[in-house]
Each structure stands twice: as C-alpha cells, then as structure tokens.
Design a protein around this motif. Structure first.
Motif, mmCIF file in Angstrom:
data_model
loop_
_atom_site.group_PDB
_atom_site.id
_atom_site.type_symbol
_atom_site.label_atom_id
_atom_site.label_comp_id
_atom_site.label_asym_id
_atom_site.label_seq_id
_atom_site.Cartn_x
_atom_site.Cartn_y
_atom_site.Cartn_z
ATOM 1 N N LEU I 54 -1.508 6.105 -0.156
ATOM 2 C CA LEU I 54 -0.115 6.562 -0.154
ATOM 3 C C LEU I 54 0.724 5.392 0.342
ATOM 4 C CD1 LEU I 54 -0.510 10.131 1.390
ATOM 5 C CD2 LEU I 54 0.177 9.553 -0.952
ATOM 6 N N VAL I 55 1.614 4.946 -0.496
ATOM 7 C CA VAL I 55 2.432 3.781 -0.153
ATOM 8 C C VAL I 55 3.907 4.184 -0.187
ATOM 9 C CG1 VAL I 55 3.162 1.468 -0.921
ATOM 10 C CG2 VAL I 55 0.741 2.154 -1.097
ATOM 11 N N GLU I 56 4.631 3.722 0.804
ATOM 12 C CA GLU I 56 6.094 3.884 0.796
ATOM 13 C C GLU I 56 6.676 2.499 0.540
ATOM 14 O OE1 GLU I 56 8.086 5.129 4.379
ATOM 15 O OE2 GLU I 56 7.924 7.240 3.781
ATOM 16 N N ALA I 57 7.676 2.483 -0.317
ATOM 17 C CA ALA I 57 8.273 1.163 -0.593
ATOM 18 C C ALA I 57 9.765 1.369 -0.837
ATOM 19 C CB ALA I 57 7.632 0.534 -1.816
ATOM 20 N N PRO I 58 10.523 0.338 -0.501
ATOM 21 C CA PRO I 58 11.983 0.482 -0.667
ATOM 22 C C PRO I 58 12.358 0.770 -2.126
ATOM 23 C CG PRO I 58 11.375 -1.818 -0.174
ATOM 24 C CD PRO I 58 10.152 -0.973 0.037
ATOM 25 N N ASP I 59 11.525 0.304 -3.022
ATOM 26 C CA ASP I 59 11.838 0.498 -4.434
ATOM 27 C C ASP I 59 10.593 0.295 -5.281
ATOM 28 O OD1 ASP I 59 11.424 -2.378 -4.762
ATOM 29 O OD2 ASP I 59 13.269 -2.509 -3.570
ATOM 30 N N ASP I 60 10.715 0.656 -6.562
ATOM 31 C CA ASP I 60 9.577 0.559 -7.474
ATOM 32 C C ASP I 60 9.037 -0.872 -7.540
ATOM 33 O OD1 ASP I 60 9.912 3.227 -8.016
ATOM 34 O OD2 ASP I 60 11.079 2.897 -9.846
ATOM 35 N N GLU I 61 9.937 -1.824 -7.467
ATOM 36 C CA GLU I 61 9.515 -3.232 -7.608
ATOM 37 C C GLU I 61 8.519 -3.607 -6.514
ATOM 38 O OE1 GLU I 61 12.468 -6.268 -8.095
ATOM 39 O OE2 GLU I 61 13.737 -4.974 -9.350
ATOM 40 N N THR I 62 8.884 -3.250 -5.316
ATOM 41 C CA THR I 62 8.030 -3.645 -4.186
ATOM 42 C C THR I 62 6.671 -2.945 -4.295
ATOM 43 O OG1 THR I 62 10.059 -3.827 -2.880
ATOM 44 C CG2 THR I 62 7.962 -3.783 -1.667
ATOM 45 N N ALA I 63 6.716 -1.681 -4.663
ATOM 46 C CA ALA I 63 5.442 -0.949 -4.804
ATOM 47 C C ALA I 63 4.575 -1.629 -5.860
ATOM 48 C CB ALA I 63 5.718 0.493 -5.208
#
Lengths: 98, 98, 98, 98, 98, 98, 98, 98, 98, 98
Positions: I54-63
């Motif tokens: 499970l990953v949280e990221a500021p945006d799709d790009e970072t993920a």
C-alpha cells in the motif's frame, strides 16, 4: 488438393531477424514445393498472429512434413488447421445432417 | 484410413445427463458408421478432458462431418486432431528432413 | 490392463530434434515394456498437442513411472489421463447412478 | 487402497447455497461409502480452489463414479488427480530410473 | 493445529532430477519438523499438479516459512491453501450464516 | 485491394445451427459484395477456429463494416487481421530496415 | 491519415533499461517520421500495458513497418490495432447497417 | 490479529448495481464486525480488480466466514490472501532460513 | 494523499533470494520516501501474489516512479492499482450516478 | 489535466446493438463532460479490443466515475489505464532514477 491454414508467430529469434522474413517465406515456398506441396499464399498480418500461410498439399502427411521442417528452423511457432472449401463443406454438412 | 483423435469436454447439459453418456457414445458410434467412418475407441478420461475418441475416416471431410454432428447435439465441445501413425510419421520425417 | 492417454508437447529441444522423434518414440516403447507396461499406440498429431500416446499398464504406478522417465529426458512435457473403456464406464455409471 | 486428490470449485449455484456445504460434504461421504470407497478427508480451502477432498477407492473406476455423481448434482466442478504415497513413489522411481 | 494444502509443480530443474524427488520430500519433511510444523502427507499426483502436500503447522507463519524455504531450493513452484476440516467449517458457516 | 484474414468461432447459437453454415457464408459473401468488398475465400477449419475467411476490401473501413455486420447476427465471434502479401511486405521491410 | 493504436509491453531487457524509455520513444518518433508516418502521442501507462502509442500513417504498410522496426530492437512486444475515428465509424455503420 | 487481503471483482449483478457499492461495503463492515473481525480498509480500485479489502480477524476461520457470507450475496467474486506484516515476515524468514 | 495498491510476484531471482525480502522491502520504503511518497504497508501474502504493498503518493507520477524503480531491480513484477477510499468513492458514485 | 486510456470490449448486448455505438459514444462524451471530464478521443478498433477511449479528467476520481457509469449501462466491459505524457514521464524517470 486439400488446403491447410497455418497461423504463425515469430519466436524471439524470428523477430530479431525480421528483415529476412520475406526470404525465409520464399525458402519455405521452395522447400514446400520440393516435397510436392504448394504455398498458395503467405500473408504477414497485424494482430494475434504474425503470419498466416495457405498451403495446398496432396495429403495431410505432406502438409505436416512442410510445417515440421519450418518449425525445426526456430524462427516461428506454428498452428495448422485443415481447411475445407465450400464444396467440401457442402458434402460435410450433407453427411453430418444425413 | 486416416485416424483422428478428438478431445471432448462435457457442457453443463452434458454433465447433468452423465448417466446416458455411454448410450450417447454408442449413438455417436452408429452415426459415425452411417457416414462411412469408424469409432475405433472412446475413452472416458480423468483429467483436463472428459472423453477422448479415436475415429477412423476415409478422409478429413467425413471425420469433420462426424464431429460437427456430435457438436450440434449440445452435450460436448470437441477439439479434433489429425493423427499419424509410425509409418506415416516416418514418411513425414523423410519428407521434412528431405 | 488399465489404459492411459498421454498428451505430449515438444519442448524447444524436442522441436529442434524433430528428426529423431520416431526413434525416440520407439525408445519410449521399449523403455515402457521393460517396466511391464505397453505402448499401445502413439500418434503424431496436428493441433494443440504434438503427440498422443495410448499406454496400457498393470497399474497406475507403472504408467506414472513410464511418463516420469520420458519427462526426465527433456524433449516433451506430458499430461496423463486415466482412460476407461465402455465396459468400465458402464460399471462406473452403474455405481454413480446406483 | 489407491488415493485420489480432488480439487473442487463451487458453481454459482454452489456459492449461493454455501450454508449447506457441510451437509453436502456429508452426503458425498455416504454416497462414496455406498459404492465401496471412502472419503478420507475434505478440506474447505482459501485460494484457487474452494474444497480439496481426499478419497480412497478400491480402484480408479469407483473413484471416478464417486466424482461423476458429485459433478452431476451441479454445485461443484471437479478435477481429480490420482495420488501416490511415498512407498508407491519409491516403486515408481525405481521403475522409471530402472 | 491448522492444516494447509500445498499444490506443487516441478520446475525444469525439478523434472530433470525426478529421481531424487522422494529424498527431497523427506528432506522437506525434516526441514518442516525443525520449525515446529509437520508434513502430514505428501502425494505424487497425475494431473495439473505434480505433488500435493498436507502440512500441519502451529500457525500461518510457520506454514509459510516451510513453503518459502522449499520454493527457494528451485525444484518446485508452490501454491498454498489454508484448509479447514469439518468442525472448523461448521463454525465458519455458523458465523457466516449467523 | 487490401486483404484481411478473419478468424471465426461459432457461438453456441452458431454450433446448434451448423447445418446452415454454408448458406450463412453465402449470405455473408453477398452482404460483403453489397458494400464494395469481396469474400475471396472462406474455409471451414479443424482446430482452434471454426472458419477462416479471406476478405478483400477497398479500405479498412469497408472490411470492418463487413465483419461488424456479421458479428451482429450472433452466430460467430470474429478476430480480423490486416494481411499483407509479399510485395507489400517487401516495401514494409524496406521501410522498416530503411 | 489512418490512425493506429499500439499497446506495448516491456520485455525483461526493456524493464531493466527503463531509464532510457523516454529517449527510446523519441527515437521511435523520428524513425517513424523518416518513413512518412507520425507518432501522434505516446503514453506511459499503469495497468496491463506499459505504453500506448497513437500512430498516424499514410497506410497500413507504413504503420506495420514502424512497429516491425520497433519490435526488432527487443525492448518491447507490441500489439497494433487499426483505429477509426467517429466519421469513419459513421461510414462503417452506415455500410454495415446498409 | 492476523490480516487478510481480499481481491474482489464485481459480477454482472454487481456492476449493474454499482450505485450501492459503498452501502454494500458498509454492510460488509458491520457483518464482519458481528463475527468478531474488522474491516480495516476497503479500496475501490482501477485495474484487474474492482475492490481490495483489508480484513483483520482473530483467526482464519472468522476471516473465511466473512468472505463466504459476502460471496453468497452474489455481487462479487473474491480471492483471499493471508497477509503477514514485517515482524511476522522476519520470524518467517528466520524460520525458513533457520 | 492518493493511495495505490501494488500486487507483486517474485521473479525466479526474487524467490532464490527470499531471505533478504524484508531488507528489500525496507530499501523500497526508503527509496519511496526519498521521492516524496510513503510505503503505508507491505504484506507478504499466501496466494496468487507474493506481496501486496500500500503506497501513498502525492500524485500518480510519484507512485509510478516508485514502482518503476522497484521493477528495474529485477526481483519482482508489479501490477499497480489506483485505490480510492470510502469518501472518494462516495464522490465518484455521486458523479457517476449524477 | 491527467489522461486515461480506456480499453473497451463489447458485451453480447453491445455487439447486437452495434448500430447505435456512435450514438452511445456521443452520449458517453456528454455524460463525461457533465462531470467535468473530457472525452479527448474515441477510436473503434480492429483487434483484441473493440474501442479505445482517451479521457482527460481533473483527477482519478472523475475518470473512475465516468467509466463506472459507462460500465453500469451494460454494453461494454472496460479496463482503464492512467496515462502519462512525455513531460510527466521525464519527471517520473528523474524521480525513479533519482
């Protein structure tokens, strides 16, 4: 003469050497001729298969020999289907619906 | 006469009526005979297929008619393979390795 | 003796050496005999499988030994199905529908 | 007695009536017993299969009859594997490595 | 103790060395014991899987450790299912149908 | 005119009415003609597909229209591949290998 | 000009060198231009495909040449779909529903 | 408490009634609570699965009961994975690498 | 911050080095942090996937960057799903059912 | 605004009513607009998918809402991929290769 539809996919080796695919098809045509069969047509296709070949052969044995030889070279994996034309299919239906 | 191996899977309808599978196989045998082919053997199998049938037919057309008829009844889905015996395969290899 | 249907696919190694497939089948026949089983028939097929073999063996163990040995050589991958003839199937249905 | 591992998946009908799955397993146990076989164990599983059953039967026929009967009811789809224990496998390897 | 059903397929490496499969199973049995679990039974099977193992372990962790270790050796690929017996399933149904 | 290879599988409806498959193919031929394309050939096949059709059409649009219409009738599911002959492939290779 | 949607998956080689994927896409853009086609857009995607490319080409041949060349490099495996816009589809439906 | 990751796909029925998916998830949350487990989190996802749920349960039985109940409703098909956190995995590795 | 569920399978290389999987996960955690995202949780799982992250990221790009980097190392193959929580899903349904 | 590539396959219902596919696409366009997203382009395709749509949406939520709504109508099954353009991918690679 009976007809056969062969669906071909390139192996990794086959894709790397795509530049000589036409020559390979030609070689296949003459190899097929040597054993009494005939490469009616070969299509390079866009979709789940890379090539589709139509082969006429005096009998199933010869058709199988042609594709066995081709498979042994290592550029393609093949799936061969016996193919019936309209007249043959009429007879088949007549027999099936007898 | 050429031989054909047919791999069969029961449809839902086929499984529900498993009790008459032997009779259905018999009926298939006589239907096949009527069109000049011969059901050499039928096996009920345990594994990815429910039955495997060995059919001899004078030609591909007749074999196809037999399986088309069977498929139309709705109890099985079939996959048919043209099958070569040792002698035929020797000839095939001779041709392929030419 | 119980019967087994084995569906075989060539590995890459198997396709490259297709020329000795008949000899390999023969070797398989004698290997099977040595352990008390019998290669009833082997067919080279056109379709989703490259060969279909019919093996008779005194019991499941022997049949499994035969196919294990064949698999270990590396030319084919096998799927084996226990196969029942009509009489066996009649008994099976009688028992199932009991 | 030979052992068989059966992998079972619920049909839509089977999932809807999950509440009587234990009773159904029991019924399967007695049905199996009636034809001379034995339900050694049944496991409800979490993963690609919903149940795994271990059946002992005097012979392949009886095992097949038991699973045929179960399949006909319509709650499960089954895949049956003949299973060898260590001793049997020692004999099999001895034969294969002969 | 909780039970686990593990379905195993040989890798190419595993098939080539089939002769020591029994010893490998034994080694797996002792390795499993060392970490507090128990190999209840291992079956060599004929069908979509090459082996089926029944493992008892004090908890999911231990079971997973056992199969992780086995996978790391490189002879098999494994799929593990948590398995419930009848009593456990009765409780599960009671809870589910609550 | 560009060529297209279409691989067709019967739906359940299609198999049940196999008897009028030839007529259906004929109807397809005339329907195709009405929109300016041409059914070069249709083969009934034994293997992973039930029919293989060769269609010539002035452009991709017309070919797609023909197969869309056929799919809408409900007897077959189709996969269409754009097919290049030798000359076209020579140009393609020249361009690719540029 | 006709449009083509190409779905791309990285090979192992392609994933290892993901860092130069943008440059590779650029190179593909200019290669495509050299043969008279146009890379309208390329998207790196999250899901069953790693990239989706929109290519415009004067004809099917040129589009196929572009993708053949790309496949030969060895970083991706491609599936190409001929794509029709709304106007084209209106014509297609008109023809199909004619 | 042990954790479980459940991957869910909507059935046709589930998709048609997508509007009440949030309520259904809530209902699932309370149903799970009633049997002593806890719905840690539910995510609606874009990709090969429509939802991913994280469930904590005192034991495997309770987790299985929760998912069995959910499956019986008919809106989703579920695949459940036992999930270990870092500490558990450290113990597992220690045991496996022992 | 948006959440992402990533389903991971070990490559052959990954399974052989299972002993350092926890360290690899840790390294992934810090790598993810360096680019402004957060590894919320990683589970080692029993079933069709080896890990679920499970990953949280500021945006799709970072993920996407995080998973691209991980894939490049060669121990795992990943499938990433954008994941919405309950509130997000309420909004989504409101919009969809608008 | 972020971009999304959606791959669509017609359901049986969708194929039967192919004649109004253009209108359905239009309706989808306006429905998408109502919730603040934009249907950049829709292509009807020949190959493994029947349509490919390019959608721009302010955020993942809106994109998901649009596709959820479309799926609920019952004419198509959809797979949605988040899609990054070149600039976004440069940033992603920079982050990944950090």
């Amino acid at each position: 003469m009976p007809t056969y539809v062969t669906l071909l996919n390139w192996t990794d080796q086959g894709i790397r050497n795509y530049k000589d695919t036409a020559k390979r098809a030609e070689a296949f045509g003459s190899a097929v001729q040597k054993i009494g069969a005939k490469l009616l047509n070969v299509y390079w296709t866009v979709g789940p298969y890379d090539l589709v070949a139509l082969v006429e052969a005096p009998d199933d044995e010869t058709a199988t020999a042609a594709l066995l030889q081709l498979g042994g070279v290592g550029n393609v994996r093949t799936t061969t289907l016996r193919a019936f034309g309209r007249e043959e299919m009429d007879r088949i239906i007549a027999k099936a619906a007898g």
